[in-house]
Design an enzyme around this catalytic site. Structure first.
Site, mmCIF file in Angstrom:
data_model
loop_
_atom_site.group_PDB
_atom_site.id
_atom_site.type_symbol
_atom_site.label_atom_id
_atom_site.label_comp_id
_atom_site.label_asym_id
_atom_site.label_seq_id
_atom_site.Cartn_x
_atom_site.Cartn_y
_atom_site.Cartn_z
ATOM 1 N N GLU A 132 0.851 -1.204 0.000
ATOM 2 C CA GLU A 132 0.000 0.000 0.000
ATOM 3 C C GLU A 132 0.881 1.246 0.000
ATOM 4 O O GLU A 132 1.866 1.317 0.730
ATOM 5 C CB GLU A 132 -0.900 0.008 1.240
ATOM 6 N N ALA A 159 -5.457 12.172 1.022
ATOM 7 C CA ALA A 159 -4.370 13.145 1.006
ATOM 8 C C ALA A 159 -4.290 13.765 -0.386
ATOM 9 O O ALA A 159 -4.494 13.083 -1.382
ATOM 10 C CB ALA A 159 -3.060 12.466 1.342
ATOM 11 N N ARG A 211 -15.994 4.240 3.705
ATOM 12 C CA ARG A 211 -16.722 5.421 4.161
ATOM 13 C C ARG A 211 -15.777 6.611 4.288
ATOM 14 O O ARG A 211 -16.083 7.718 3.875
ATOM 15 C CB ARG A 211 -17.362 5.150 5.525
ATOM 16 N N GLY A 212 -14.607 6.387 4.884
ATOM 17 C CA GLY A 212 -13.683 7.487 5.190
ATOM 18 C C GLY A 212 -13.925 7.978 6.601
ATOM 19 O O GLY A 212 -14.925 7.615 7.237
ATOM 20 N N TYR A 272 -12.340 -4.901 10.368
ATOM 21 C CA TYR A 272 -11.644 -4.459 11.580
ATOM 22 C C TYR A 272 -11.555 -5.578 12.618
ATOM 23 O O TYR A 272 -12.494 -5.791 13.402
ATOM 24 C CB TYR A 272 -12.399 -3.250 12.172
ATOM 25 N N LYS A 315 -21.826 -5.683 3.485
ATOM 26 C CA LYS A 315 -20.921 -5.216 2.422
ATOM 27 C C LYS A 315 -20.769 -6.316 1.366
ATOM 28 O O LYS A 315 -20.802 -6.055 0.170
ATOM 29 C CB LYS A 315 -19.533 -4.868 2.990
ATOM 30 N N GLN A 360 -7.945 -3.694 8.817
ATOM 31 C CA GLN A 360 -7.244 -2.646 9.530
ATOM 32 C C GLN A 360 -6.000 -3.281 10.142
ATOM 33 O O GLN A 360 -5.988 -4.494 10.415
ATOM 34 C CB GLN A 360 -8.175 -2.099 10.632
#
Ligand code: FAD
Length: 293
Positions: free
Chosen positions: A17, A51, A108-109, A144, A164, A175
């Site tokens: 990533e 970002a 979602r963010g 998560y 989902k 995560q």
């Protein structure tokens, strides 16, 4: 290619990533990092979103297009929805489609500090449903192992994870976490809840103390005693902490491989040095895992 199909072909998928550089830094910074990670042969590379501004002009779109044009591995574009209007999401999806991008990580963010600025999509489930109904992208989603910091409890979180999948997610990326036993317990619960998609494990090497403070404030992950002792002992020395963090992440990965994980997603923090050192620690093991399928 659909990234979720990689999990049908390989016993253990390995990916990296990266994140877009700050708006004030040239985009070539990340292109150079990518060029330096090319020979690590990841199965795919994901690019975070947020970002450098969101929307169709985000640097994420630019970077995934660059990967698609210049490398053999697939790019995975992260896409967040909570602070975007539907029109922005539509434009971003359109731009990704025009660049032949096939894979997105629908998120979602995090809530904007000033509150929600748009409410067209309040959860990843809504974004996934929308993308599935209107596009042909292969959709990945987040999960998560220690529970999402806002969730009532882990079972509720897993119910949404199932939702989902039902709406169209075909792959989950976790995560970060530092205690593998949390992950093993999580997988048992997820499978018991009939979620069938592959679960790809996010591993974050902790190589400095500032970074861990930021990570913990965002993820709420627990720090096991072993890691906090390493931080206390070596945190003040850059090289020593880098070495300790790389070894901790390597040990975590070796244990995950020993417990038959389906994939490892390394959070590189755009550092070819960290990515290279960890990859070299495990590359023969990965190769062997994938020849004995
Ligand atoms: P959701 O799935 O919407 O979950 C958020 C909370 O709402 C959870 O508590 C969940 O239990 C609950 N929930 C879920 N669905 C529903 C529903 N339908 N109704 C009611 N409650 C619901 N952030 C970025 O800004 N950019 C990135 O590139 C980025 N990449 C990430 C990559 C990974 C692998 C992970 C794990 C996280 C990433 N994040 C990124 C962080 C992510 O945006 C945050 O963790 C965010 O707070 C939640 O995103 P989500 O997609 O999991 O949200």
């Amino acid at each position: 290619m659909k990234i979720s199909d990689l999990f049908k072909k390989k016993k253990v998928v390995y990916s990296l990533e990266i994140f877009p550089p700050r708006p004030t830094s040239p985009i070539e910074v990340v292109y150079d990092a990518l060029a330096n990670m090319k020979d690590l042969n990841p199965d795919f590379v994901s690019v975070t979103y947020g970002a450098g501004g969101s929307g169709p002009n985000s640097r994420t779109c630019e970077i995934v297009s660059h990967i698609k044009e210049n490398y053999d591995f697939e790019p995975l574009a992260h896409l967040t929805c909570i602070n975007s209007e539907k029109k922005d999401i539509q434009d971003t999806l359109q731009r990704l489609q025009e660049s032949q991008i096939q894979n997105i990580l629908a998120l979602r963010g995090d809530r904007n500090k000033d509150g929600v600025v748009a409410n067209d999509f309040l959860h990843a489930t809504e974004l996934i449903e929308y993308v599935k109904q209107n596009h042909t992208f292969n959709i990945a989603a987040a999960c998560y192992p220690e529970g999402h910091p806002e969730s009532e409890n882990l079972s509720k979180d897993i119910e949404y994870m199932k939702m989902k999948e039902d709406y169209g997610a075909e792959l989950f990326i976790t995560q970060l976490f530092f205690d593998n036993s949390d992950f093993y317990r999580f997988v048992e619960k997820v499978r018991a809840a009939s979620v069938r998609s592959p679960i790809h494990v996010g591993v974050m090497p902790v190589t400095n103390t500032k970074q861990i403070e930021r990570i913990l404030s965002l993820s709420g992950s627990k720090v096991p005693h072993k890691l906090s002792r390493l931080l206390a002992r070596y945190g003040a020395n850059k090289e020593a902490m880098m070495q300790a963090g790389i070894l901790y992440a390597t040990e975590q990965i070796v244990d995950l491989l020993d417990n038959n994980v389906q994939g490892i997603h390394l959070y590189t923090m755009n550092s070819p040095t960290i990515a290279r050192r960890i990859t070299h620690n495990i590359d023969h093991m990965l190769r062997l895992e994938n020849t004995v399928k």
